[in-house]
Design a protein around this motif. Structure first.
Motif, short mmCIF file in Angstrom:
data_model
loop_
_atom_site.label_atom_id
_atom_site.label_comp_id
_atom_site.label_asym_id
_atom_site.label_seq_id
_atom_site.Cartn_x
_atom_site.Cartn_y
_atom_site.Cartn_z
N ARG A 54 0.84 -1.21 0.00
CA ARG A 54 0.00 0.00 0.00
C ARG A 54 0.87 1.25 0.00
O ARG A 54 0.60 2.22 -0.72
N ASN A 77 -7.03 -10.23 5.88
CA ASN A 77 -6.95 -8.91 6.52
C ASN A 77 -6.30 -7.90 5.57
O ASN A 77 -6.77 -6.77 5.42
N GLU A 80 -8.64 -6.72 2.98
CA GLU A 80 -9.66 -5.80 3.52
C GLU A 80 -9.08 -4.40 3.71
O GLU A 80 -9.67 -3.41 3.29
N TYR A 81 -7.87 -4.31 4.32
CA TYR A 81 -7.27 -2.99 4.54
C TYR A 81 -7.01 -2.29 3.20
O TYR A 81 -7.08 -1.07 3.10
N THR A 82 -6.67 -3.09 2.18
CA THR A 82 -6.31 -2.51 0.89
C THR A 82 -7.57 -2.05 0.14
O THR A 82 -7.55 -1.02 -0.54
N ARG A 83 -8.66 -2.82 0.29
CA ARG A 83 -9.94 -2.42 -0.31
C ARG A 83 -10.35 -1.05 0.21
O ARG A 83 -10.82 -0.20 -0.53
N GLU A 84 -10.12 -0.86 1.52
CA GLU A 84 -10.52 0.41 2.15
C GLU A 84 -9.83 1.61 1.49
O GLU A 84 -10.40 2.69 1.42
N VAL A 85 -8.58 1.42 1.02
CA VAL A 85 -7.88 2.56 0.41
C VAL A 85 -7.91 2.51 -1.11
O VAL A 85 -7.49 3.46 -1.77
#
Ligand code: SAH
Length: 229
Positions: A54, A77, A80-85
């Motif tokens: 990221r 996980n 998910e964190y990468t989808r958010e950004v």
């Protein structure tokens, strides 16, 4: 215990983010020094929360960033964190350091933070890194667990996956044996972990202030940079 069982448990109780916070102190300097260019393909070995890709994608448009991890929970996980950004080019793959699921000469740069020494056969992993790298590609391998860092030696007692504890010179020799020229090797200091004033010592974890200074400011993270010929 398998890599999967050990690190699925870490991911489930939030240690992926805890590691990201601690490792970022030195990982960010390693990432800033990688010669990644727009359109490159980058692989992160033992990606954990996936933060490294990221961060690279924040500054450089990658054609692809692959985060490989042996723990499905870590990969979930990280996704998910990468989808958010919203970094479309970055994805996470479950796999093992022993057989990298990539074609020969297909990756521009490989990064790995605090993961390489979990390889069941680190020499095999280096040969795999060499195989997947394009000629001129680099492997930035960063570790806090290594021979000269005596403060790391007891980590193995609390981890059920066998860890390889090489010295700086063993890293250089193993890189060369796998075909990777050693471009540089360095200790990247952690300037951010807070070190209390002398009168606070001994603390729960540290006997003396000098020891803590040596661990974080002097030994820091051992970085070995290999270049595929
Ligand atoms: N790079 C991250 C995570 C470090 S923890 C960070 O800096 O925070 C080490 C990671 O490597 C874990 O997520 C673990 O699941 C993964 N790992 C360990 N051994 C592995 C192996 N043999 N194959 C694939 N992944 C492995």
């Amino acid at each position: 215990m398998s890599v999967r069982d050990e690190f699925d448990a870490w991911a489930a109780d939030g240690r992926d983010k805890g590691m990201e916070r601690r490792h970022w102190h030195t990982a960010k300097h390693v990432l800033a020094g990688m010669p990644v260019e727009a359109g490159d393909v980058v692989l992160d070995l033992g990606t954990g929360s996936g933060y490294a890709l990221r961060a690279l994608a924040d500054t450089t448009p990658l054609s692809a960033g692959y985060g490989l991890d042996g723990s499905p929970e870590m990969a979930d996980n990280a996704r998910e964190y990468t989808r958010e950004v919203g970094h479309e080019a970055v994805g996470y793959i479950v796999g093992d350091f022993g057989t990298l699921p990539f074609a020969t000469d297909s990756i521009d740069h490989v990064f790995s933070m605090e993961a390489f020494y979990y390889a069941s056969d680190p020499h095999e992993t280096l040969r795999e890194v060499y195989r997947v790298l394009r000629p001129g590609g680099t492997f930035h391998c960063a570790v806090n667990y290594y021979e000269e860092n005596e403060y790391s030696h007891d980590w193995q007692d609390s981890i059920d996956v066998a860890m390889t504890r090489w010295s700086a010179s063993q890293y250089r020799a193993a890189f060369r044996a796998a075909g990777l020229a050693v471009a540089t090797q360095a200790h990247v200091p952690d300037e951010e972990t807070e070190i209390p004033p002398s009168e606070a010592f001994p603390t729960e974890s540290w006997k003396t202030r000098e020891a803590m200074v040596e661990r974080y400011r002097e030994l820091g993270t051992l970085l070995t940079v290999g270049v595929a010929a």
